[in-house]
Each structure stands twice: as structure tokens, then as C-alpha cells.
Design an enzyme around this catalytic site. Structure first.
Site, mmCIF file in Angstrom:
data_model
loop_
_atom_site.group_PDB
_atom_site.id
_atom_site.type_symbol
_atom_site.label_atom_id
_atom_site.label_comp_id
_atom_site.label_asym_id
_atom_site.label_seq_id
_atom_site.Cartn_x
_atom_site.Cartn_y
_atom_site.Cartn_z
ATOM 1 N N GLU A 143 23.184 40.297 10.251
ATOM 2 C CA GLU A 143 24.473 40.708 9.692
ATOM 3 C C GLU A 143 24.413 41.827 8.656
ATOM 4 O O GLU A 143 25.268 42.715 8.667
ATOM 5 C CB GLU A 143 25.164 39.494 9.051
ATOM 6 C CG GLU A 143 25.579 38.431 10.029
ATOM 7 C CD GLU A 143 25.930 37.138 9.323
ATOM 8 O OE1 GLU A 143 25.013 36.490 8.778
ATOM 9 O OE2 GLU A 143 27.111 36.777 9.299
ATOM 10 N N ARG A 192 32.509 33.439 1.762
ATOM 11 C CA ARG A 192 31.512 34.509 1.825
ATOM 12 C C ARG A 192 32.122 35.852 1.406
ATOM 13 O O ARG A 192 31.447 36.689 0.811
ATOM 14 C CB ARG A 192 30.879 34.590 3.219
ATOM 15 C CG ARG A 192 29.646 35.462 3.276
ATOM 16 C CD ARG A 192 28.866 35.320 4.569
ATOM 17 N NE ARG A 192 27.913 34.225 4.561
ATOM 18 C CZ ARG A 192 26.649 34.310 4.127
ATOM 19 N NH1 ARG A 192 26.182 35.453 3.674
ATOM 20 N NH2 ARG A 192 25.859 33.269 4.148
#
Lengths: 512, 788
Positions: free
Chosen positions: B726, B325
Site C-alpha cells: 500500500e 486509518r
């Protein structure tokens, strides 16, 4: 031990001396609204409100129950979150927290609620408004990891406002309401609690393992009959031994209620500060008299800790990163020491510290008070504290400076530091380089800074590197010197600076 | 009229079905102290408490263990070592290497070697200190730089590339070459890690966990006990914060408690005191990022070569996904025509790092924003101009991994915020201020975030729900997601209410339990509402379909004559209350219970080719931060923050704004006051809130506004909303960039001096010194913070 816990008179005679209020509530009373977040007084999830009678008035203040011995609360009114909605209605602090979306995970929330309820109580009873600064001060010891605080600050600011929701919103969350929640009364105006507390004051405190003398005579007796006992005042450092290192204490002698150690007054030549005076008390006292001192105090720990921690404890603990020793060094304060046999002696703060965590205190001695010369207090002085975080943090470097000036010449200079050595320490060579020089002698300033670089070698740790500490010590001297010479040096350390002064903020911006 | 917390207009489409948005379903319980966390549950008289003995060496063989004094300590009931674990010893979430108890070898300081069950936590803690353990130390790898040198990785390296990075870099007219060390972050959830296990009559066990991933706790508890998964029940009502720290890390506590509970036939609680939690559980990964960038004279990025080394710690844990990520977000909002992005899974003898809100993404985004700041100084432009120039837009719309940016949101959003925050005028005012003021310097930065939504492990992109309607019309919904404060339960209840057309208060969301929804994915990747909300919606629509069928038959009406609106059931010309109608359906033997399921469509990433579509969509946002710095000390204040964030059609704007603000402040904390520190033996020295400083209320600016970007999700997400957990954490990067900007102002923006992460006052001070030295032409060493 007798006290009022919420609305119940409690008598408890079997607690270990160091059994914390948090454990008592959770483990012995099933009052689990009060949480343990850190067990070190750093997060505020365990915040309680404690009501005490002072000069006939009932006043409430917050504390960290995780590091407070339960028995130290004898004769007090202990308020946990469960009490606030006892009547079936939400307290204004609770109501405001709900309406402002002040909780997410909810674990820190009871602590915030009590801090805000304490603020509400104190401001409302003195009919003062609540501003942002007051809210942030009240919650300075409460950590929240979810909300980012904005909604909690909003809640604090809106506690007086008319309620928008009905109390029954959980059942009917969609219904708009505009009924004001009629909260019963202020706790400090609760005569029943007051009467009960008055009754408790006359009762002897007969714990065998936690002694809480209220005058020197009782103290002497306690010391004599419990030679192995440990002294405790606010306990904000000592209790970490219990909660972090799992040390069990036997008998504790609590000196925080000894009347003679609580003196705080201005005499003919000096300010006397009793060893058991709390940070909050000195902060209050110094507000208009000594604004620089007040500003420093506002940056020591959090509101909860300042309500408990004492000036004597800060000094006797002998931490090299404590903030008051440099202040006292700057004023050449005298320390009055009290021996168990009742005799006293005076030691100057400059001679008090002997090495890392070592002082002149003999085993059978304690600090009674500090005397600070009024003349010196009237001279130019500044305190600068540098830390990673503005609130509730320990200094990386702290400078306390005093300049005595006569006819444009510096006749006496004190540069006292925290965080620069194994003890609180003065930069003697740096002081000497300035003494006798004109106040605007920049060459002398540079020599002073050079001298400091040669005389102090601070350590590196998780708070700061050695280089940074030294650079800060030097820069803070420069800053003080500039201030002495009338240069307007805005500083973040030492006092809060309002955002509105600092931000570029544009009226053109269409933001709230 | 009810006050809205922000300048936000509640559109009809934004409310799931109500005039007002519900507050958090537990709000009143929170403020009254009635919300029950695991440590608040009543204890049994025979309940035992756990503490573990910790390794004091980073990398060593264990020569001998003597636990005699531990066993003899008053209150101690049981002491176990690895050999006492009845089933498997490995409790890794995905791969292997995480052991419940160390055997003859330790690989980080704080690793559990043995466990004690005692009548109180205090007794257990006092007892474990009495162990005598002899080690034979081995050489330890403590820094990702060493991992790279020694080629010590927990998993193989992965590379994403597009175009010809090397060639384009060589031919670029301007180049940057540097590296930055990004420190990790402690989760500091207010409720520490905890589990309680109770044995049941069948040899199985029930575990109350504070976990984002109950299904994994269940699986691992079964594994260590050697039981079928079906014999283990895990329940999670709520967590006192998670932030990724309770995704994989919580399982150890459940497993340890379960082993001791079954052995001793009594309930066992394992609660980590704060210091143990900070020492023993994984944190956000440090990253050591090296970068080379080629760019045009105008500041357009032509080529980028990034080497990103994650400090994974001693085992893989979730690091594969974390490093992936980070790589997927090294572009952030900017088009990279030629790029090579390599992600290394550095092995170190430190606690195994884990998920933390953003899951690697922040380390990519910060790299991207740092590059922008540096290019801006190099070409003498405002960094916002460089951002807009490089921003994904028409013809510049493909990521290095080949996913096209379908939505035209980023540039619009940035420009909207540029205007509403009055960025340009403030920039001028700041320049003027900085020229005049010798002691204070201001900084300003607008940074965007583009965050990919979906688990990068494809199989996790599924959600399940179980929905019942009772005969009084009350609704109970369970789903696989967990509540950690983010408002998932509230949103799911709203979704169900809207799906049925009934009042929100009819819907109850119960505890998350592994016997209600099996094999659930962790509540992570911001996907809680996307997955579980969709599954609940599916269940609701199944039942609603049955109700419609029943109504058509029973009342002989057409399909479109049936509706439920505003809590009323419309049956042609007849209107019935929902409870009445449900009662009728029950009497006519209509099934009022259903499961629901959802799997995310369209996604797929071909790891071999390093191309594909890992994400269903992107959530976007931008923030403008302004700071003021004291040049004497490097101390600073954040004076104003303006945020515009894209949550699609918000299901609950109040909750979304709470997520955005909270994430922003958490991100800001990571980059400012929160500094993890380790000594040269591999011991963490920031092990308490006394020395690890998360933001307080005084650290947030008075001028702090959040607005929601008004556009629906173009993908068919639940009610066209977008994930929010997030992405806004990375908006905190605006503060770091603003600090860097303030430092650069000292050198008239001729250079953007390296600024350490986190930008503590010390870091800011030395960055300013570097800028000062540059300006003075001093060939001084750039004071770059050593990273260990």
C-alpha cells in the site's frame, strides 16, 4: 464458416450471428487464455491477433474479441495466446514480458502479449525498429491495473534484444543464460498458413445468419433476401447492444468487406473515403498527406478498436461525441448514400444530422462514402480533442476548425464541435463573426467567442460540466486562431508530445 | 549478465538466498495464458450461472415483487429471494447490515433483491430484466455533508488528540481554514468478482473464490447455509487483481453461489459482468475533510484541527478501520504538536464503501500534503522547505496517537531524493520556464509518505502456514495469504528456501485453502509477507530443528556441525544432497511436516484513550513529480517521476519495484483521470471503463525511476524487510501536488488554489482560473468543484 484458429482449420456452421469470438474461444474451444475484462472493448484483456490476406500479403492486426462476432473472422487466421508458445518456446513478446516483470496478477497479460506480438510481427517483417511511441500505440487499448506499465513498455522495447534467460527458467530460475531464443518464424512468413488462407478465400461464405458480401452486387442480394437483418461493420458500438444490454440479433449483414465501400483515394477534386474504411486504414493513409487528420485519428479509441471501427460507422452512429463528424463538418464533406435498390443520393454533412442519434438515413439506406474537397483539405485546419485521458477516451469537447484565407482576410470559416449539443454541430454565429475579417483581428476573435457562448448550451455529464465544455470550445477557438497567426502553441490534444521535449530533465540528475 | 529493471544494485543481503531473484512464480503461466482463473476452470454440463435483480432506488421500501416472468424465462432453473436463504441473511464482514438479498427494504441502487440461476449467464441476465418491483421511496442521504448534518453515521465518531489544539490554534500567528472533498476510486481489478460453488456429498460445499479473505468467505458461506464452518472449503489459487476490492466484497458471490448450489445440487458460478461489478461492489471511500491549521511565520505547524467525514455508504463494512486509518495518517510525515483529529463514519444510501489499497490512509496523507502546499504559499517558501521543517525528526517524533517514530528515516530519505532528483535546480528551471511561457505551466512537488504497518484490528495480526517436505526433498508450503499479483507466493517460497538453505525451485507454494491453514486473516494491510512469511519461516525452522536434532543423533555431530547451505547438507565433514538427507530422515521416522504461526509483537491501541502503538513499524518513501499543464484546457502530462522508497531489506527487489511502480500509477490515477460520478438519485454514472478512465501506458512518464532506500527494518520483521503493497500508492500524491504547484505558479505562488480530487483537466483548468483571478485581483468565486 471456415477459418484457421491458431494451427487448426475450423469449420463451424451453427453459431448465432452475434456470438463473439471471445465466447467462441473460451466456451467452444476451451482456449481460456483469452480473458473477458469488460466485454465492451475498453480493456484489451480479450485481444486477439488476426491475420488476413491483403494483396497477397499476410498481415496481422489486433482486435477486441469480446465485441467481435466470430463469424466476421471467416477466412482469417485467428491467433490466441496459446498459439504463440506452441512450439514449446516462448515468443519474443512472452519472453520479454517475463524478463521485464511485465505481469503481476496476470489477467491482462495475454492481451498485452498479443498486442506486443502484433507489434513484433509488423515491425520485424518490415524491418523497422520499435520505439516507445510504437509500443504505447500497440498497447493503447490494453489496461493493466497492477504494474504501472513501465515493465510492459520495457518488454515491448526489448523484444528484439538477445534473450537473457533460458526458456526453461521456471524449472531453473536461478541459472543465468545468454542463449538467444530461436523463435521459429514470423507468422506473416508462414507459407502454410498463407496457402490455407488463400484456399479459404475461394470458398463461398455460406452462413445463413451472418452475411459478409464482398461487392455491391452481393450486398444488394443480401439486403434483398434479408430485409430484417441488421447492418454491421466494425461492430465496435453495435456489439455493445449484445454484450452490455444482452440483446440477441438475428441476421447480421457485415458491410466491412464490400470492396466498393473500402475505397480510399485521392481524385481530381476530392478525397474519397469509403464508409467501410477503418480508422487504422485512414490513419495510415493520412500519415504524411494529412498530419492533422492523422493526429486526430491516433486519439480515437485504441489500436484494437481502430483496427475494426469504420469511418461510416462513426458517422452513421450519430453520436454527438464522435470525433469524425466535426472533422467532416469542417470540410463540408459530401456523403454518398446508398439505397438498398442500388440507387444513390448525396447529402452534405451539414444536413445529415437531424437530432440526437437521428440522421437523414432512411431505413433502407446506408453510407457508401465521403467526399472531402482537396482545396479545403489544403487550407489551414486543426482538430483539438479534450478528454480526461489521452488514450482511448471519448471527447469531452472536440473542435474541428478550418480557415480559408485570402490576402490576409478570412473568407471561409468552419468551427465544428463534438460534445457541445445533441448532434455534432457548427458554431454558425461564431463562424460568421470571423468571416470577412482580417486573420489577425483579435476583436473579431473575441466577438466570435462571445457569439459561440450565446449559441451553444452543452450539457453536463460524467465527462465534463456544461461550463467546462463551453469554456473549452471558446479557448480552442482562441488556440486555433493563435496557431493560424503563427503563434507556437504547444498542444497536448491532437498529437502526442514527447516527454523529452517537455520535462525539465536535468543532465545533472544521475538517473537513467 | 542479466539486466536489472532499474538502477538497483542487488546486494547479497537482499537476495533471500540466490544469485538472481526469481520472477513471479506464475510469470510464464501468465504470458502463455496457462494461469487458471476461476472463470477458466472447466464447467460441468449441469453448471448454473447467476445474475441478480438490482434495486433501482437508493432508499425505499419494497411494496411488491413479481418474478413470474423471470421464472418463466427460458433457461431459468431457480429464482430465490431473501426468504429462501436457509441460514442467516447477513453477510457482513465484521458488524452487520450487509444482506445477501434485500428483504422489504433497499438502501442503495444496485442492491441485490433476488437471484436467478440459469443455464447460461446470458439467460440469467436477460431474465432478471423482466422483474416487476414496486417501491415506496424514502428520502435518501447521498453526500457525507448530509450525513454530518443529519448525524447519520454507520458507527460512532472517534477522535484522536494531542496537546491543546484549540488553544494553540487561537494563538497561532497564521491560520488556514478550508475544506476539501476527496473522491473515491473504483478498484478496476481486471478479473471481475467471481465464485464457483460445488456441493459435496456431506451437504457441505466447496467454493472457488476470487477473494483476499478465504476464511471469511468460508465463515459467511457456512452462516448463510446454516452449516458448521468445517463443512465449507474455500480455495483461492490466484486473483486477477484485488487491491482491497476482494477483501470483504468477494464473500457475497461465494455465498450466493453456495446457496444456489446446495439448493439445486449442482455447481453454480456467480460472475459479475463488469458493469454489475462497478455498480454493486464497494469502492474507495470519498472523504470530506475540513481543516483548520495554525502555523508560524516560518511555516511550522503549531496546531491542527481536522474533521474527516468518510462516505461509508449504507453499511459499516470495513469503514471503521478505513476511517481510523485516515485519521492515523492525517499527520503523514509531519509533527503535529497540538492536534484534534475527528473521524466520522458518514452513512449514505449508496453502495457500502470498502477497503482499497491504503485503506483510508491516502485521504489522511492527501489532507496533510494539501495543508503543506497551502502553508508554503502563505509563507512564501518552497513547499519542500515546509515539508522538511515539519518532518518528524529528533524531538519532533511523536504522533498524535502517541506512537513514537523510532526510525530516523524520513528526513534522510527526503534529502537523499532531493539531491538525486536535482530538485532545486529543476525548481529554478521551472520558475524560469513558467515566467517565459504564457501557455504552458510546469509544476513540481516532492511528497513523502509514512505508512503504518499492522492491521489496526489487533487480532488480525496473526499468520499461519503449513509446510511439508516430501521424500524427494521437494517442499510444499501453504499459508493463509492469497496471491493477487503482488508476488506473495514467490516471496514466501524464497523465504522458505532461504530458511532451509535450499534452492528456490525445490519449494512449491500451493493454493490457499481453508482446510490447510484455518482462520487466516485477509491478505490486506500490506501485511501478506510480514505475517505469512513469518509463519512459513516458523514452520521451516521447526522442521529444520528436527532435522538438526536427527543429524546430531544419527551422525553423532555437534549442533554447529550441521548446516544446509547452497542446497547441500553439511554434516560435520560429510556432505549430502538435500534429497538424500531428507530420505534418510524419513527412513528414521523424522516428522517432515509442521505448521507455523506468527503474531505481531509490541502492538496495541487503547481506543478509549486514543493512544497507543497501532503499528509495529512505518514504511516510508518519497516521490518527486513534474508536470506540464496546457493553460487553454487544463490538460497536462506527467513528465518525470523519481521515487525513493523504503522496503527495508528487500526480499525480492524486482517484485518490490513492481509494487512501487504499480501503486504509484494507481495512486496517480485516483488523483487524475479516475473520476467517480453519481447522479442526484444516487445512481453511479461511471459504470464502465468507457466512462471511468484508469491510466494507460501513455500516461506514465518516460523518465520514471524507482530506487530502494538502503536500510534494514529496525524491527524484527521477516528478514528485516518492510511491507510494500500500500504505502507507495500515496506517492501518487506528488502528481496532484505538482499540478497544484503549476496552478499556483499562475498566481506567482501567492496562493495555492483549491484543486479538486481527482484533478481532471477540468479541475486543473478551474484551479488555474482561480489563481489567475487571484492574481488579477478579481474577487471571483473560487471555482471549487461541487462534490456530488
Amino acid at each position: 464458416m471456415k477459418l484457421i484458429l491458431n494451427d487448426e482449420l475450423i469449420e463451424e456452421n451453427t453459431l448465432p450471428s452475434d456470438f463473439t469470438a471471445l465466447r467462441y474461444l473460451r466456451e467452444k474451444r476451451g482456449l481460456t487464455g483469452t480473458k473477458e475484462g469488460c466485454a465492451s472493448g475498453d480493456c484489451g484483456a480479450c485481444t486477439l491477433l488476426v491475420g488476413a490476406l491483403e494483396d497477397g500479403e499476410l498481415t496481422y492486426s489486433t482486435l477486441n474479441s469480446c465485441i467481435t462476432p466470430m463469424q466476421s473472422l471467416t477466412g482469417k487466421h485467428v491467433v490466441s495466446v496459446e498459439y504463440l508458445s506452441k512450439t514449446g518456446e516462448l515468443h519474443p513478446a512472452q519472453q520479454a514480458m517475463v524478463e521485464s516483470h511485465g505481469s503481476q496478477c496476470g489477467f491482462c497479460t495475454p492481451g498485452f502479449v498479443l498486442s506486443l506480438a502484433g507489434l513484433y510481427e509488423n515491425k520485424q517483417s518490415s524491418e523497422q525498429p520499435i520505439d516507445r511511441e510504437a509500443v504505447c500505440d500497440a498497447i493503447s487499448g490494453n489496461l493493466c491495473r497492477c504494474t504501472g506499465y513501465r515493465p510492459i513498455i520495457d518488454a515491448g522495447l526489448s523484444m528484439f534484444k538477445e534473450s537473457m534467460f533460458k526458456e526453461s527458467m521456471v524449472k531453473e530460475p536461478m541459472i543465468e543464460g545468454s542463449n538467444e531464443t530461436p523463435y521459429v518464424e514470423l507468422m506473416s512468413k508462414n507459407d502454410s498458413i498463407k496457402t490455407q488462407l488463400e484456399g479459404l478465400q475461394t470458398e463461398p461464405h455460406d452462413s445463413s445468419n451472418y452475411l459478409q458480401p464482398t461487392d455491391l452486387e452481393q450486398l444488394a442480394h443480401a439486403l434483398k433476401s434479408n430485409p430484417a437483418a441488421t447492418l454491421i461493420a466494425g461492430g465496435t458500438d453495435l456489439m455493445l447492444e449484445n454484450t452490455q444490454r444482452y440483446r440477441d440479433f438475428d441476421a447480421l449483414i457485415d458491410v466491412s468487406c464490400v470492396a466498393e465501400l473500402k475505397h480510399l483515394h485521392i481524385g481530381e477534386t476530392s478525397l474519397t473515403i469509403g464508409a467501410s474504411v477503418t480508422y487504422s486504414e485512414l490513419e495510415d493513409f493520412s500519415k504524411t498527406l494529412y498530419p492533422q487528420m492523422n493526429a486526430l485519428l491516433s486519439r480515437i479509441a485504441s489500436r484494437q478498436i481502430r483496427n475494426r471501427g469504420t469511418i461510416g460507422g462513426n458517422v452513421a452512429n450519430a453520436s454527438p461525441i464522435a470525433d469524425l463528424p466535426p472533422l467532416l463538418l469542417a470540410f463540408d464533406a459530401d456523403i454518398q448514400l446508398l439505397k438498398n435498390d442500388g440507387s444513390t443520393r448525396v447529402v452534405n454533412i451539414a444536413d445529415f444530422y437531424q437530432g440526437y442519434k437521428q440522421t437523414q438515413l432512411a431505413k433502407d439506406e446506408m453510407i457508401a462514402s465521403f467526399d472531402v474537397s482537396l482545396d479545403k483539405l489544403a487550407q489551414f485546419h486543426r482538430f483539438y480533442k479534450v478528454s480526461k485521458r489521452m488514450e482511448d477516451d471519448i471527447s469531452s469537447v472536440m473542435l474541428a476548425v478550418r480557415f480559408e484565407e485570402k490576402n490576409g482576410t478570412l473568407t471561409d470559416v468552419r468551427l465544428a464541435f463534438g460534445g457541445m449539443a445533441a448532434t455534432p454541430i457548427r458554431g454558425l454565429k461564431a463562424e460568421a463573426a470571423l468571416t470577412g475579417k482580417l486573420i489577425n483581428d483579435e476583436q473579431a476573435l473575441n466577438q466570435s467567442i462571445e457569439a459561440l457562448r450565446s449559441e451553444l448550451t452543452p450539457m453536463s455529464d460524467m465527462r465534463a460540466s456544461s461550463n467546462y465544455r463551453l469554456d473549452m470550445a471558446c479557448n480552442l477557438i482562441r488556440k486555433a486562431w493563435l496557431e493560424l497567426n503563427g503563434t507556437d502553441v504547444v498542444t497536448f490534444s491532437g498529437h502526442a508530445v514527447s516527454d523529452s521535449i517537455l520535462s525539465t530533465g536535468s543532465e545533472a540528475s544521475n538517473h537513467a | 549478465m542479466r539486466k536489472l529493471p532499474q538502477d538497483f544494485t542487488l546486494g547479497a543481503k537482499n537476495a533471500a538466498n540466490n544469485r538472481l531473484l526469481p520472477v513471479h512464480e506464475s510469470a510464464i503461466k501468465h504470458v502463455t495464458g496457462q494461469a487458471v482463473y476461476i472463470d477458466d476452470m472447466p464447467e460441468w454440463p449441469n453448471e448454473l450461472h447467476v445474475a441478480t435483480g438490482l434495486s433501482t432506488e437508493a432508499h425505499a421500501d419494497i411494496v411488491s415483487i413479481n418474478l413470474d416472468k423471470v421464472r418463466a424465462y427460458p433457461g431459468v432453473v431457480d429464482v430465490i429471494v431473501q426468504a429462501d436463504i436457509p441460514g442467516e441473511i447477513d453477510v457482513s464482514p465484521v458488524l452487520s447490515g450487509d444482506l445477501l438479498l434485500a428483504g422489504d427494504f433497499v438502501h442503495f441502487i444496485g442492491q441485490s433483491i433476488f437471484a436467478v440461476a440459469a443455464t447460461s449467464l446470458r439467460a440469467a441476465k436477460q431474465a432478471v430484466a423482466l422483474a416487476q418491483i414496486e417501491y415506496k421511496p424514502r428520502e435518501a442521504t447521498l453526500h457525507p455533508r448530509q450525513s454530518l448534518e443529519r448525524q447519520e453515521f454507520v458507527l460512532p465518531t472517534h477522535t484522536i488528540s494531542c496537546g491543546d489544539a484549540k488553544g494553540a490554534l487561537e494563538s497561532a500567528p497564521n491560520k488556514l481554514k478550508s475544506d476539501m472533498y476527496i473522491k473515491g476510486q473504483e478498484h478496476f481489478y481486471l478479473e471481475g468478482q467471481i465464485s464457483v460453488a460445488t456441493p459435496n456429498e456431506d451437504g457441505g460445499v466447496q467454493v472457488f473464490a476470487s477473494s483476499q479473505h478465504p476464511a471469511e468467505v468460508q465463515k459467511l458461506v457456512a452462516r448463510v447455509l446454516g452449516l458448521p464452518v468445517a463443512q465449507v472449503l474455500v480455495e483461492v489459487r490466484r486473483m486477477g487483481g484485488g487491491f482491497g476490492g476482494k477483501e470483504s466484497q468477494a464473500a457475497v458471490l461465494g455465498c450466493m453461489a453456495a446457496v444456489l448450489a446446495v439448493r439445486n445440487r449442482c455447481p453454480v458460478k456467480y460472475r459479475m459482468p463488469r458493469q454489475d461489478d462497478m455498480v454493486q461492489t464497494g469502492k474507495r471511500h470519498d472523504f470530506w475533510n475540513s481543516y483548520q491549521v495554525g502555523f508560524s511565520d516560518a511555516g511550522e505547524i503549531l496546531a491542527a484541527e481536522y474533521d474527516m467525514v468518510g462516505k461509508c455508504g449504507c453499511t459499516a463494512d470495513l469503514s471503521d478501520g478505513v476511517v481510523d486509518r485516515a485519521m492515523f495518517h492525517a499527520d503523514n510525515a509531519y509533527f503535529l504538536p497540538n492536534a484534534r483529529i475527528s473521524g466520522y463514519r458518514g452513512k449514505t444510501h449508496t453502495v457500502s464503501n470498502t477497503a482499497f489499497r491504503g485503506f483510508g490512509g491516502p485521504k489522511g496523507v492527501l489532507l496533510a500534503e494539501n495543508v503543506i502546499e497551502e502553508i508554503a504559499c502563505a509563507v512564501g517558501k518552497d513547499s519542500l522547505d515546509i515539508r522538511k521543517l515539519n518532518c518528524y525528526q529528533t524531538d519532533k517524533d511523536t504522533t498524535p496517537y502517541g506512537q513514537k517514530i523510532d526510525e530516523d528515516v524520513l528526513l534522510t530519505l527526503i534529502e537523499e531524493l532531493e539531491t538525486s532528483s536535482d530538485y532545486r535546480a529543476r525548481r529554478e528551471a521551472i520558475n524560469a520556464f513558467n515566467k517565459q511561457n504564457p501557455f504552458l505551466k510546469k509544476g513540481l512537488a516532492l511528497t513523502p509518505v509514512k505508512f503504518g504497518i499492522s492491521f489496526t484490528s489487533k487480532h488480525l495480526n496473526q499468520g499461519g502456514a503449513l509446510l511439508h517436505i516430501y521424500t524427494d526433498g521437494s517442499v510444499h508450503v501453504s499459508h493463509g495469504g492469497t496471491e493477487m499479483g503482488q508476488g506473495l507466493y514467490t516471496k514466501v517460497a524464497q523465504i522458505v528456501a532461504k530458511a532451509f538453505g535450499i534452492d528456490y525451485q525445490r519449494v512449491n507454494v500451493g493454493s490457499t485453502r481453508t482446510d490447510k491453514v484455518p482462520n487466516a486473516s485477509p491478505t490486506a494491510a500490506s501485511a501478506g509477507t510480514d505475517l505469512n512469511g513469518m509463519a512459513a519461516l516458523d514452520a521451516a525452522m521447526t522442521i529444520k530443528g528436527r532435522l538438526q536434532e536427527f543429524a546430531m543423533e544419527h551422525f553423532a555431530i555437534a549442533a554447529d556441525a550441521f548446516a544446509i547451505e547452497d542446497d547441500q547438507v553439511i554434516l560435520g565433514s560429510e556432505i549430502m544432497s538435500f534429497p538424500e538427507f531428507i530420505k534418510l530422515a524419513y527412513m528414521n521416522r523424522v516428522s517432515l511436516s509442521s505448521t507455523g504461526f506468527y503474531k505481531t509483537p509490541k502492538i496495541g491501541y487503547d481506543r478509549k484513550a486514543a493512544k497507543g502503538r497501532p503499528f509495529l513499524y512505518f514504511a516510508n518513501g518519497a516521490a518527486v513529480a513534474e508536470v506540464i499543464v496546457d493553460t487553454f484546457t487544463g490538460e497536462y502530462k506527467v513528465t518525470q517521476v523519481d521515487i525513493l522508497h523504503d522496503v527495508g531489506d528487500s526480499i525480492n527487489a524486482d517484485i518490490d519495484i513492481g509494487q512501487i511502480e504499480g501503486a504509484f500509477v494507481q495512486g496517480m490515477g485516483w488523483l487524475t483521470s479516475e473520476e467517480l460520478s453519481w447522479d442526484d438519485k444516487g445512481r453511479i454514472t461511471t459504470n464502465s471503463p468507457a466512462n471511468y478512465k484508469i491510466p494507460t501506458s501513455a500516461d506514465i512518464p518516460e523518465k520514471f525511476t524507482v530506487k530502494l532506500f538502503d536500510r534494514s527494518n529496525s524491527e524484527e520483521s521477516v528478514y528485516r524487510s518492510k511491507a510494500v503493497g500500500e504505502p507507495p500508492l500515496m506517492l501518487g500524491i506528488s502528481v496532484w501536488c505538482a499540478l497544484k504547484d503549476a496552478c499556483a505558479s499562475v498566481a506567482d505562488h501567492k496562493i495555492s488554489p483549491p484543486l479538486a480530487v481527482p484533478a481532471t483537466p477540468e479541475a486543473v483548468f478551474y484551479a488555474m482560473q482561480a489563481a489567475q483571478n487571484h492574481k488579477a485581483g478579481v474577487n471571483g468565486e473560487v471555482a471549487k468543484e461541487a462534490s456530488l
